[in-house]
Every structure is written in C-alpha cells, then in structure tokens.
Motif scaffolding. Structure first.
Motif, PDB file in Angstrom:
ATOM      1  N   HIS A 177       0.855  -1.263   0.051  1.00 38.72           N
ATOM      2  CA  HIS A 177       0.026  -0.103   0.046  1.00 38.72           C
ATOM      3  C   HIS A 177       0.891   1.298   0.044  1.00 38.72           C
ATOM      4  CE1 HIS A 177      -4.141   1.383   0.645  1.00 38.72           C
ATOM      5  NE2 HIS A 177      -3.662   2.296   1.314  1.00 38.72           N
ATOM      6  N   THR A 178       1.545   1.413  -1.082  1.00 35.51           N
ATOM      7  CA  THR A 178       2.483   2.427  -1.064  1.00 35.51           C
ATOM      8  C   THR A 178       2.313   3.462  -2.394  1.00 35.51           C
ATOM      9  OG1 THR A 178       4.086   1.326  -2.654  1.00 35.51           O
ATOM     10  CG2 THR A 178       4.311   0.810  -0.350  1.00 35.51           C
ATOM     11  N   TRP A 179       3.037   4.504  -2.290  1.00 38.08           N
ATOM     12  CA  TRP A 179       3.168   5.747  -3.086  1.00 38.08           C
ATOM     13  C   TRP A 179       3.913   5.127  -4.479  1.00 38.08           C
ATOM     14  CZ3 TRP A 179      -0.249   9.671  -4.246  1.00 38.08           C
ATOM     15  CH2 TRP A 179      -1.093  10.012  -3.463  1.00 38.08           C
ATOM     16  N   MET A 180       4.791   4.251  -4.452  1.00 41.30           N
ATOM     17  CA  MET A 180       5.404   3.620  -5.422  1.00 41.30           C
ATOM     18  C   MET A 180       4.453   2.911  -6.470  1.00 41.30           C
ATOM     19  SD  MET A 180       7.502   3.652  -2.436  1.00 41.30           S
ATOM     20  CE  MET A 180       8.003   2.116  -1.867  1.00 41.30           C
ATOM     21  N   ASN A 181       3.619   2.440  -5.700  1.00 38.70           N
ATOM     22  CA  ASN A 181       2.457   1.691  -6.574  1.00 38.70           C
ATOM     23  C   ASN A 181       1.577   2.728  -7.045  1.00 38.70           C
ATOM     24  OD1 ASN A 181       3.398  -1.058  -6.728  1.00 38.70           O
ATOM     25  ND2 ASN A 181       1.817  -1.698  -5.105  1.00 38.70           N
ATOM     26  N   VAL A 182       1.208   3.675  -6.468  1.00 38.38           N
ATOM     27  CA  VAL A 182       0.304   4.487  -6.947  1.00 38.38           C
ATOM     28  C   VAL A 182       0.929   5.250  -8.002  1.00 38.38           C
ATOM     29  CG1 VAL A 182      -1.052   6.639  -6.308  1.00 38.38           C
ATOM     30  CG2 VAL A 182      -0.832   4.981  -4.556  1.00 38.38           C
ATOM     31  N   LYS A 183       2.037   5.727  -8.014  1.00 33.06           N
ATOM     32  CA  LYS A 183       2.630   6.361  -9.304  1.00 33.06           C
ATOM     33  C   LYS A 183       2.466   5.548 -10.627  1.00 33.06           C
ATOM     34  CE  LYS A 183       6.598   7.512  -7.932  1.00 33.06           C
ATOM     35  NZ  LYS A 183       6.883   6.912  -6.469  1.00 33.06           N
ATOM     36  N   ASP A 184       2.703   4.271 -10.315  1.00 32.57           N
ATOM     37  CA  ASP A 184       2.772   3.220 -11.446  1.00 32.57           C
ATOM     38  C   ASP A 184       1.407   3.116 -11.959  1.00 32.57           C
ATOM     39  OD1 ASP A 184       3.278   1.249 -13.337  1.00 32.57           O
ATOM     40  OD2 ASP A 184       2.873  -0.359 -11.825  1.00 32.57           O
ATOM     41  N   TYR A 185       0.364   3.005 -11.225  1.00 30.43           N
ATOM     42  CA  TYR A 185      -0.990   2.931 -11.436  1.00 30.43           C
ATOM     43  C   TYR A 185      -1.522   4.296 -12.274  1.00 30.43           C
ATOM     44  CZ  TYR A 185      -1.172  -0.770  -7.750  1.00 30.43           C
ATOM     45  OH  TYR A 185      -0.965  -1.556  -7.118  1.00 30.43           O
ATOM     46  N   MET A 186      -0.900   5.287 -11.681  1.00 29.88           N
ATOM     47  CA  MET A 186      -1.696   6.629 -12.216  1.00 29.88           C
ATOM     48  C   MET A 186      -0.791   6.787 -13.616  1.00 29.88           C
ATOM     49  SD  MET A 186      -1.405  10.530 -10.999  1.00 29.88           S
ATOM     50  CE  MET A 186       0.324  10.508 -10.882  1.00 29.88           C
ATOM     51  N   ALA A 187       0.280   6.319 -13.612  1.00 22.58           N
ATOM     52  CA  ALA A 187       1.109   6.491 -15.282  1.00 22.58           C
ATOM     53  C   ALA A 187       0.443   5.497 -16.105  1.00 22.58           C
ATOM     54  CB  ALA A 187       2.449   6.187 -14.949  1.00 22.58           C
ATOM     55  N   GLN A 188      -0.014   4.343 -15.887  1.00 19.91           N
ATOM     56  CA  GLN A 188      -0.803   3.387 -16.460  1.00 19.91           C
ATOM     57  C   GLN A 188      -2.197   3.782 -16.783  1.00 19.91           C
ATOM     58  OE1 GLN A 188       0.296  -0.781 -16.284  1.00 19.91           O
ATOM     59  NE2 GLN A 188       1.462  -0.576 -14.855  1.00 19.91           N
ATOM     60  N   THR A 189      -2.869   4.450 -15.966  1.00 17.99           N
ATOM     61  CA  THR A 189      -4.338   5.047 -16.394  1.00 17.99           C
ATOM     62  C   THR A 189      -4.390   6.198 -17.175  1.00 17.99           C
ATOM     63  OG1 THR A 189      -4.533   5.811 -14.132  1.00 17.99           O
ATOM     64  CG2 THR A 189      -5.260   3.555 -14.498  1.00 17.99           C
ATOM     65  N   VAL A 190      -3.495   7.187 -16.860  1.00 22.28           N
ATOM     66  CA  VAL A 190      -3.671   8.460 -17.623  1.00 22.28           C
ATOM     67  C   VAL A 190      -3.742   8.322 -19.118  1.00 22.28           C
ATOM     68  CG1 VAL A 190      -2.495  10.543 -17.817  1.00 22.28           C
ATOM     69  CG2 VAL A 190      -2.984   9.985 -15.545  1.00 22.28           C
ATOM     70  N   PRO A 191      -2.961   7.479 -19.562  1.00 19.53           N
ATOM     71  CA  PRO A 191      -2.997   7.307 -21.109  1.00 19.53           C
ATOM     72  C   PRO A 191      -4.339   6.743 -21.646  1.00 19.53           C
ATOM     73  CG  PRO A 191      -0.841   6.686 -20.178  1.00 19.53           C
ATOM     74  CD  PRO A 191      -1.655   6.872 -19.083  1.00 19.53           C
ATOM     75  N   LEU A 192      -5.111   6.308 -20.799  1.00 18.35           N
ATOM     76  CA  LEU A 192      -6.349   5.575 -21.116  1.00 18.35           C
ATOM     77  C   LEU A 192      -7.564   6.865 -21.025  1.00 18.35           C
ATOM     78  CD1 LEU A 192      -6.052   2.187 -19.047  1.00 18.35           C
ATOM     79  CD2 LEU A 192      -5.385   2.699 -21.423  1.00 18.35           C
ATOM     80  N   LEU A 193      -7.509   7.745 -20.588  1.00 20.30           N
ATOM     81  CA  LEU A 193      -8.433   8.765 -20.370  1.00 20.30           C
ATOM     82  C   LEU A 193      -8.700   9.654 -21.383  1.00 20.30           C
ATOM     83  CD1 LEU A 193      -7.595   9.940 -16.538  1.00 20.30           C
ATOM     84  CD2 LEU A 193      -8.997   8.099 -17.476  1.00 20.30           C
ATOM     85  N   PHE A 194      -9.718   9.941 -21.583  1.00 23.80           N
ATOM     86  CA  PHE A 194     -10.168  10.877 -22.579  1.00 23.80           C
ATOM     87  C   PHE A 194      -9.935  10.526 -24.175  1.00 23.80           C
ATOM     88  CE2 PHE A 194      -9.207  13.414 -18.592  1.00 23.80           C
ATOM     89  CZ  PHE A 194     -10.584  13.410 -18.226  1.00 23.80           C
ATOM     90  N   LYS A 195      -9.790   9.198 -24.376  1.00 25.44           N
ATOM     91  CA  LYS A 195      -9.610   8.717 -25.803  1.00 25.44           C
ATOM     92  C   LYS A 195     -10.974   8.299 -26.292  1.00 25.44           C
ATOM     93  CE  LYS A 195      -5.061   8.600 -24.960  1.00 25.44           C
ATOM     94  NZ  LYS A 195      -4.018   9.586 -25.589  1.00 25.44           N
TER      95      LYS A 195
END
Length: 387
Positions: A369-387
């Motif tokens: 439950h870490t911000w290392m994982n959160v940064k990874d998740y965010m970096a993977q989801t942002v490219p999917l948004l608003f496409k």
C-alpha cells in the motif's frame, strides 16, 4: 559634519551593526548533508543530535526499518544503506524514541498524522516521474467555498500551453489521495505534474487539467471551527466511512466541480470528467462515481474497493443493468499490490464485477500500500483517459 567625518561615521555604524547582527544570531551547528544519494544507489542519511543517546533510521519501504545510526565526534549520526531500487521513498529518524523528519531535507510527505521526509533515487534512465527537458505545466493552489461554511483547498495542474492557448478547453481528472493524506500528496509524493508533463510530451496522454482535492472535509470543518479533528475511520465499510464519503461527495459535486468549471477552461460533460483515488480516496472515487453516473465516464480506483454487500444495497441500479452501466463508464479501473493489506478485499471486488458482467480493467502488481505503486497505477491509467 564634513564629508570625511560623515563617511567615517557611516563606516563605524556599519561595523557596529554587523557585529551586533553576528552576535544576535542563534548558534548554528555543523552543516549537515542528508540524504546523500551516491552513484551506486547507496544513500547516506545524517542527523545532528550531539546530546541524543540513540538515533535510528526509519525507512521500511526501502528495507531499512529502525536501523541504528552511528554518532561521530561532533554529534552527527549517520548510516549508509543500499543500493536502493530507484524510486521515491518516505523515511524518518527516531531520536530517543521520538519520530522526526530530516531537518536537512526540504522534501517532505504531506500527511495529517505522520511526518516523513522523502528521498528520490534516480534511475539510470529517467523514471516516469523524473524532471525531464520537456514542456511543463503549472501547479496552482486554489481556495473555494466548501461544505458547512468552511473554506476548501485544492491543488490544480494545468497542462503545457494552457496559458498560451486561451481558446482551448480541457477535460478534467479529479484525483483524490488516501487516508490522512492532504491535497498536496498527489503533487509532492505522487509527482502528478511531472508524470503528466512526460506522458503528454511523449504523445501518450491527452492534455488535461488535474484537480487534487483534500479528501477529509470533516477534519477541515473541525479545524476551522477550532475543534479537535475527528478520529480516523475505523472500518472502510462502516456507516462512519459511508457518511464521511457522502460529505466528500457533496463537496466535490456541489462545490469543487462548479468552482473549477467557473474558473478554468473545462469541457463540461461527463465524457470529459474522470475521477480517481488511492486508498480512502479510491473508496470515495467509487462511491461518488456510482452515485453520479451523469458526472463521470472514467473511474480509476487504486488500492481500494467496495464490498459486495455495499454494492448490492447501494448500487443495485448499476448491478441490475450491466448493459447500461457498461455504456455509462468508458473506463472502470481497479488495481492493487499483492502485498497490500487491502489486497484480499480488492480482489474480491474485482471478482464481483466480473461475476456481475461489469466491464472493467484490473491490474495486480507486486508491492504494498505504497505511493511507489500509486505512481505506477496513475502512469498506466492516465494514457487511457479521454480517448
């Protein structure tokens, strides 16, 4: 007074002032460099405490949990650990039983309860959150009229070119941090602005505005009324958790979104709004999006879940009509680390969505439950948004 005498007077006065200024300053100890990141990815931590009997390094997320430090002849305690895998990590010192931040380090972890400093270990090639030579967006702190007469605060990222392209409007990603985090945590720990800058520069993400609100309006109300902050939530499925999530939902729907859409150039429809969050913010994300299907088309849930019981009782309309639900949500993302204390419940939520034929994307990674994982998740989801 002659010119020569006047100059002598000014010079003498200057000497007296400088002498007074020097003697009036509090005594300063030795200059301490901490943390010091070495080329081999080892890191030296230092803390000045000549009178301390014991100092330990608290860096459990990089394998240095309460390691004893060594004091030199002038009172600087130090330890070198690693090599450490490149990333950003929180750490602290325990000085004679008291946990403190690193006073030599200006980078810190914004949080209501604990105080930690941050160490950034660079990679051999720049990581997704690294500062790169690309166009950069802007980060602004905003204040708005919030619930129960309080004043709320948000951190807002606008993409590169926002100020120059006055006629352009942008989609918005509302991004909520975790339990006891503040509105600054996604910015200062999650490095949202740099991740967006890098993804946009690489052509991987749609230019967007990111709004990072404070997820605990009940605590803000208490603070502004000079009252004690409420205790942390006990039980993520409890009525207290649901009540507080409802207060946040009221704030974001009735106050934050209207404020942002009034003061920024936004595209104001559900297909141009995304909502995401980590931990408590992930639960707030799900509850807010599921209760306001007219407001959001994109949902990003990081290390969080809703129980099958809550889904059945509160969101029956979504479950009973999966065809419509799948039309409403262009993305429903759920991710968690295999060592996360919420892993079991989050996987149960993923399995529930699958059994109810609700379209979603899931990602199980290593780590906790870490911000290392959160940064990874965010970096993977942002490219999917608003496409």
């Amino acid at each position: 007074m002659t010119t020569t005498l006047f100059r002598r007077f000014v010079l003498a006065a200057g000497i007296v002032f400088c002498t007074w200024s020097a003697t009036a300053q509090p005594p300063r100890g030795p200059f301490v460099i901490s943390p010091q990141v070495h080329a081999d990815k080892k890191v030296t931590f230092r803390y000045l405490a000549p009178s301390a009997k014991e100092v330990k390094l608290g860096g459990s997320q990089f394998g240095a949990a309460q390691l004893p430090m060594t004091k030199d002849t002038i009172g600087i305690w130090s330890i070198t650990v690693g090599p450490i895998k490149p990333d950003i990590y929180p750490y602290s010192f325990t000085v004679d039983g008291v946990t403190v931040m690193d006073p030599a380090n200006v980078s810190f972890f914004p949080n209501e309860r604990f105080k930690a400093s941050l160490v950034d270990i660079p990679g051999e090639t720049p990581l997704i959150h690294s500062m790169k030579n690309v166009p950069h967006g802007s980060v602004t702190y905003e204040y708005y009229p919030s619930v129960e007469g309080s004043t709320g605060s948000v951190v807002v990222y606008t993409p590169p070119g926002y100020d120059q392209q006055q006629g352009k409007k942008y989609p918005v990603f509302y991004l909520i941090s975790g339990t006891t985090d503040t509105e600054e945590t996604f910015f200062k720990v999650g490095k949202t602005n740099l991740i967006l800058d890098n993804l946009i520069a690489d052509g991987k993400a749609t230019p967007m505005i990111v709004v990072m609100p404070y997820g605990n309006p009940m605590a803000r109300i208490a603070e502004q009324k000079k009252q004690a902050k409420p205790a942390d939530i006990v039980g993520r499925d409890s009525e207290d958790a649901v009540t507080r999530a409802k207060l946040f939902e009221t704030d974001i729907i009735n106050n934050i979104i209207p404020y942002i859409e009034k003061n920024y150039r936004t595209i104001n429809n559900r297909d141009s709004r995304a909502i995401g969050g980590f931990s408590r913010g992930g639960g707030q994300t799900l509850r807010t999006a599921f209760s306001n299907t007219d407001k959001f088309s994109w949902i990003c849930c990081y290390s969080a879940y809703l129980s099958p019981q809550e889904m059945d009782s509160r969101y029956k309309n979504l479950i009973d009509n999966p065809t419509q639900t799948n039309k409403d949500f262009k993305l429903l993302w759920v991710s968690v680390g295999s060592e996360d204390f919420l892993y079991k419940s989050t996987v149960e939520f993923i399995d529930y969505l699958k059994a109810k034929n609700i379209n979603h994307k899931s990602l199980i990674t290593g780590g906790g439950h870490t911000w290392m994982n959160v940064k990874d998740y965010m970096a993977q989801t942002v490219p999917l948004l608003f496409k």
